[in-house]
Design an enzyme around this catalytic site. Structure first.
Site, PDB file in Angstrom:
ATOM      1  N   ASP A  37       0.488  -1.456  -0.050  1.00 41.99           N
ATOM      2  CA  ASP A  37       0.145   0.227   0.239  1.00 41.99           C
ATOM      3  C   ASP A  37       0.658   1.526  -0.020  1.00 41.99           C
ATOM      4  O   ASP A  37       2.022   1.146   0.023  1.00 41.99           O
ATOM      5  CB  ASP A  37      -0.635   0.146   1.749  1.00 41.99           C
ATOM      6  CG  ASP A  37      -2.138   0.542   1.144  1.00 41.99           C
ATOM      7  OD1 ASP A  37      -3.683  -0.045   0.981  1.00 41.99           O
ATOM      8  OD2 ASP A  37      -2.302   1.926   1.310  1.00 41.99           O
ATOM      9  N   ASN A  90      -6.232  -4.506  -6.378  1.00 41.55           N
ATOM     10  CA  ASN A  90      -6.920  -4.187  -5.823  1.00 41.55           C
ATOM     11  C   ASN A  90      -6.760  -2.620  -5.146  1.00 41.55           C
ATOM     12  O   ASN A  90      -7.943  -1.868  -5.193  1.00 41.55           O
ATOM     13  CB  ASN A  90      -7.613  -4.766  -4.230  1.00 41.55           C
ATOM     14  CG  ASN A  90      -8.027  -3.777  -4.146  1.00 41.55           C
ATOM     15  OD1 ASN A  90      -9.544  -3.935  -3.767  1.00 41.55           O
ATOM     16  ND2 ASN A  90      -8.074  -3.456  -2.769  1.00 41.55           N
ATOM     17  N   TYR A 156     -13.979   7.878 -13.242  1.00 43.55           N
ATOM     18  CA  TYR A 156     -13.576   6.229 -12.586  1.00 43.55           C
ATOM     19  C   TYR A 156     -14.028   4.965 -13.080  1.00 43.55           C
ATOM     20  O   TYR A 156     -13.832   4.068 -13.148  1.00 43.55           O
ATOM     21  CB  TYR A 156     -14.609   6.492 -11.465  1.00 43.55           C
ATOM     22  CG  TYR A 156     -13.857   5.285 -10.490  1.00 43.55           C
ATOM     23  CD1 TYR A 156     -12.971   5.258  -9.682  1.00 43.55           C
ATOM     24  CD2 TYR A 156     -15.832   4.631  -9.474  1.00 43.55           C
ATOM     25  CE1 TYR A 156     -13.428   3.966  -8.461  1.00 43.55           C
ATOM     26  CE2 TYR A 156     -15.922   3.757  -9.731  1.00 43.55           C
ATOM     27  CZ  TYR A 156     -14.487   3.290  -8.528  1.00 43.55           C
ATOM     28  OH  TYR A 156     -15.095   2.287  -7.591  1.00 43.55           O
ATOM     29  N   LYS A 160     -12.575   2.529 -14.251  1.00 44.49           N
ATOM     30  CA  LYS A 160     -13.045   0.242 -14.140  1.00 44.49           C
ATOM     31  C   LYS A 160     -13.364  -0.079 -15.523  1.00 44.49           C
ATOM     32  O   LYS A 160     -13.486  -1.291 -15.361  1.00 44.49           O
ATOM     33  CB  LYS A 160     -14.228   0.958 -13.413  1.00 44.49           C
ATOM     34  CG  LYS A 160     -14.517   1.541 -12.164  1.00 44.49           C
ATOM     35  CD  LYS A 160     -12.234   0.488 -10.866  1.00 44.49           C
ATOM     36  CE  LYS A 160     -12.200   1.054 -10.011  1.00 44.49           C
ATOM     37  NZ  LYS A 160     -10.977   0.146  -9.008  1.00 44.49           N
ATOM     38  N   THR A 191     -16.408   0.674   3.608  1.00 42.18           N
ATOM     39  CA  THR A 191     -14.690   0.501   3.301  1.00 42.18           C
ATOM     40  C   THR A 191     -14.554   2.463   3.356  1.00 42.18           C
ATOM     41  O   THR A 191     -15.293   3.443   3.901  1.00 42.18           O
ATOM     42  CB  THR A 191     -14.012   0.128   2.263  1.00 42.18           C
ATOM     43  OG1 THR A 191     -14.409   1.995   0.558  1.00 42.18           O
ATOM     44  CG2 THR A 191     -14.749  -1.439   1.333  1.00 42.18           C
TER      45      THR A 191
HETATM   46  P1  NAD Z   1      -9.992   1.994   0.749  1.00 39.94           P
HETATM   47  O1  NAD Z   1     -10.081   2.598   1.109  1.00 39.94           O
HETATM   48  O2  NAD Z   1     -10.418   1.976   2.096  1.00 39.94           O
HETATM   49  O3  NAD Z   1      -8.919   1.387   0.236  1.00 39.94           O
HETATM   50  C1  NAD Z   1      -7.740   1.180  -0.696  1.00 39.94           C
HETATM   51  C2  NAD Z   1      -6.493   1.196  -0.798  1.00 39.94           C
HETATM   52  O4  NAD Z   1      -5.784   1.844  -1.527  1.00 39.94           O
HETATM   53  C3  NAD Z   1      -6.067   2.099   0.894  1.00 39.94           C
HETATM   54  O5  NAD Z   1      -5.433   1.235   1.559  1.00 39.94           O
HETATM   55  C4  NAD Z   1      -5.259   3.628  -0.436  1.00 39.94           C
HETATM   56  O6  NAD Z   1      -4.133   3.624   1.085  1.00 39.94           O
HETATM   57  C5  NAD Z   1      -4.637   2.634  -1.300  1.00 39.94           C
HETATM   58  N1  NAD Z   1      -4.052   2.961  -2.212  1.00 39.94           N
HETATM   59  C6  NAD Z   1      -4.658   4.063  -3.048  1.00 39.94           C
HETATM   60  N2  NAD Z   1      -3.798   4.845  -3.661  1.00 39.94           N
HETATM   61  C7  NAD Z   1      -2.950   4.094  -3.873  1.00 39.94           C
HETATM   62  C8  NAD Z   1      -1.889   3.857  -4.589  1.00 39.94           C
HETATM   63  N3  NAD Z   1      -1.256   4.901  -5.567  1.00 39.94           N
HETATM   64  N4  NAD Z   1      -0.972   2.404  -4.209  1.00 39.94           N
HETATM   65  C9  NAD Z   1      -0.821   1.454  -3.667  1.00 39.94           C
HETATM   66  N5  NAD Z   1      -1.546   1.525  -2.654  1.00 39.94           N
HETATM   67  C10 NAD Z   1      -2.321   2.865  -3.352  1.00 39.94           C
HETATM   68  O7  NAD Z   1     -11.313   1.590  -0.940  1.00 39.94           O
HETATM   69  P2  NAD Z   1     -11.845  -0.440  -0.877  1.00 39.94           P
HETATM   70  O8  NAD Z   1     -13.265   0.305  -0.940  1.00 39.94           O
HETATM   71  O9  NAD Z   1     -11.556  -0.753  -0.263  1.00 39.94           O
HETATM   72  O10 NAD Z   1     -11.355  -0.219  -2.190  1.00 39.94           O
HETATM   73  C11 NAD Z   1     -10.759  -1.250  -2.772  1.00 39.94           C
HETATM   74  C12 NAD Z   1     -11.545  -1.064  -3.914  1.00 39.94           C
HETATM   75  O11 NAD Z   1     -12.068  -1.655  -4.211  1.00 39.94           O
HETATM   76  C13 NAD Z   1     -11.320   0.396  -5.396  1.00 39.94           C
HETATM   77  O12 NAD Z   1     -10.587  -0.661  -7.182  1.00 39.94           O
HETATM   78  C14 NAD Z   1     -12.412   0.534  -5.429  1.00 39.94           C
HETATM   79  O13 NAD Z   1     -11.996   1.051  -6.861  1.00 39.94           O
HETATM   80  C15 NAD Z   1     -12.764  -0.538  -5.892  1.00 39.94           C
HETATM   81  N6  NAD Z   1     -14.180  -0.342  -5.025  1.00 39.94           N
HETATM   82  C16 NAD Z   1     -14.724  -0.051  -4.030  1.00 39.94           C
HETATM   83  C17 NAD Z   1     -16.778   0.694  -3.992  1.00 39.94           C
HETATM   84  C18 NAD Z   1     -17.211  -0.130  -2.042  1.00 39.94           C
HETATM   85  O14 NAD Z   1     -18.226   0.388  -2.576  1.00 39.94           O
HETATM   86  N7  NAD Z   1     -15.943   0.416  -1.410  1.00 39.94           N
HETATM   87  C19 NAD Z   1     -16.977  -0.089  -4.628  1.00 39.94           C
HETATM   88  C20 NAD Z   1     -16.248  -0.490  -6.224  1.00 39.94           C
HETATM   89  C21 NAD Z   1     -15.161  -0.461  -6.139  1.00 39.94           C
END
Ligand code: NAD
Length: 276
Positions: A37, A90, A156, A160, A191
């Site tokens: 991360d 992810n 976004y 995706k 999250t």
């Molecule tokens: P989150 O913010 O809890 O986790 C995302 C993590 O990615 C964080 O720990 C952040 O520090 C890390 N990160 C961000 N930029 C980074 C980089 N440049 N290099 C390395 N790490 C980096 O959010 P989440 O919801 O767990 O997101 C995880 C994935 O799920 C993402 O790709 C997000 O687009 C996708 N997603 C989330 C949702 C939702 O509703 N939460 C829905 C659809 C998709």
């Protein structure tokens, strides 16, 4: 889950949310886990959680938009555990809610660099390492926004959709090389993604700025409110938002031998949203 124990898994974006749940699940299944991360504190917390539960994990700092940083992450994985068997790419960021004409070039570039180029950079480094040690499985995190359009979130959504196309294409390249490549498309999940939002100006007009602020607050409420009596919840046929562990279950399945004939697909994990 069949076939995960004793293997090595690499998960990006583990500082919280879906990546943390996925890393914990891999460890629970008996895999060694490299957790990566940009957020050092959050990543180290995930290592502590895994170790406290009796698992084996190592933290590596990475910025997935930087190919050199990603190469160091994969090298560190192979140096630490001797192989790379599974990768859950992810890490991702969310933009604020703004119409396309109000998106700045800088924000467009950052969203695409992290969400799409980051997945490409990870696979570019991971696939040769997997091939050298006998194959493996990759899961990329796309989104419901990668399957349908979302007004106000076009950068976004485009990033995706790109992940879905990239997953299909690379899966075809590796179909005969013992590496399966799939994606999950999460629906709304509890999250921290709102806290890492890439903000934009909403354009130069006052109206654009107001729309942006109102949209962002609306999205924040949708994701953060525990009771969730909002349109986001009503948008999900199952009537609730997901826990990150429900995403981790799909990732574990896609990496397991139970999914041995599954490649190039994106599984919606969205309480029925994609069917609606
Ligand atoms: P989150 O913010 O809890 O986790 C995302 C993590 O990615 C964080 O720990 C952040 O520090 C890390 N990160 C961000 N930029 C980074 C980089 N440049 N290099 C390395 N790490 C980096 O959010 P989440 O919801 O767990 O997101 C995880 C994935 O799920 C993402 O790709 C997000 O687009 C996708 N997603 C989330 C949702 C939702 O509703 N939460 C829905 C659809 C998709």
């Amino acid at each position: 889950m069949n076939g995960l124990a004793g293997q090595t898994a690499l998960v990006t974006g583990v500082g919280s949310g879906i990546g943390r749940a996925s890393a914990l699940r891999f460890a629970e299944e008996g895999a060694n886990v490299v957790v990566a991360d940009i957020d050092v504190e959050g990543g180290r917390e995930t290592v502590d959680l895994i170790e406290n539960a009796g698992g084996d994990a190592t933290f590596v700092e990475v910025d997935v938009s930087d190919t050199a940083s990603v190469e160091r992450m994969v090298d560190a994985t192979v140096e630490t555990y001797g192989s790379l068997d599974f990768a859950h790419n992810n890490a991702g960021i969310l933009t604020d809610f703004v119409e396309t004409t109000g998106i700045s070039e800088a924000n467009w570039d950052r969203i695409v660099e992290v969400n799409l180029k980051g997945i490409w950079a990870c696979m570019k480094a991971e696939l040769p390492a997997m091939e050298r040690t006998g194959g493996g499985a990759v899961v990329n995190t796309a989104s419901e926004a990668g399957l349908v359009g979302m007004g106000g979130l076009s950068s976004y959504s485009a990033s995706k959709h790109g992940v879905v196309g990239l997953t299909k294409s690379v899966a075809l390249e590796y179909a005969e090389r013992d590496i399966r490549i799939n994606a999950i498309a999460p629906g709304p999940t509890k999250t921290n993604i709102q806290s890492g939002i890439v903000g934009d100006s909403g354009g130069t007009s006052i109206l654009g700025r107001i729309r942006s602020v109102v949209g962002t607050v609306r999205m924040a409420l949708r994701t953060l409110r525990a009771d969730f009596d909002t349109s986001a919840m009503r948008d999900v046929p199952m009537g609730r938002i997901a826990d990150p562990e429900e995403m981790a279950g799909a990732v574990a399945f896609l990496c397991s031998t139970d999914a041995s004939f599954v490649t190039g697909t994106t599984i919606p994990v969205d309480g029925g949203q994609a069917a609606d």
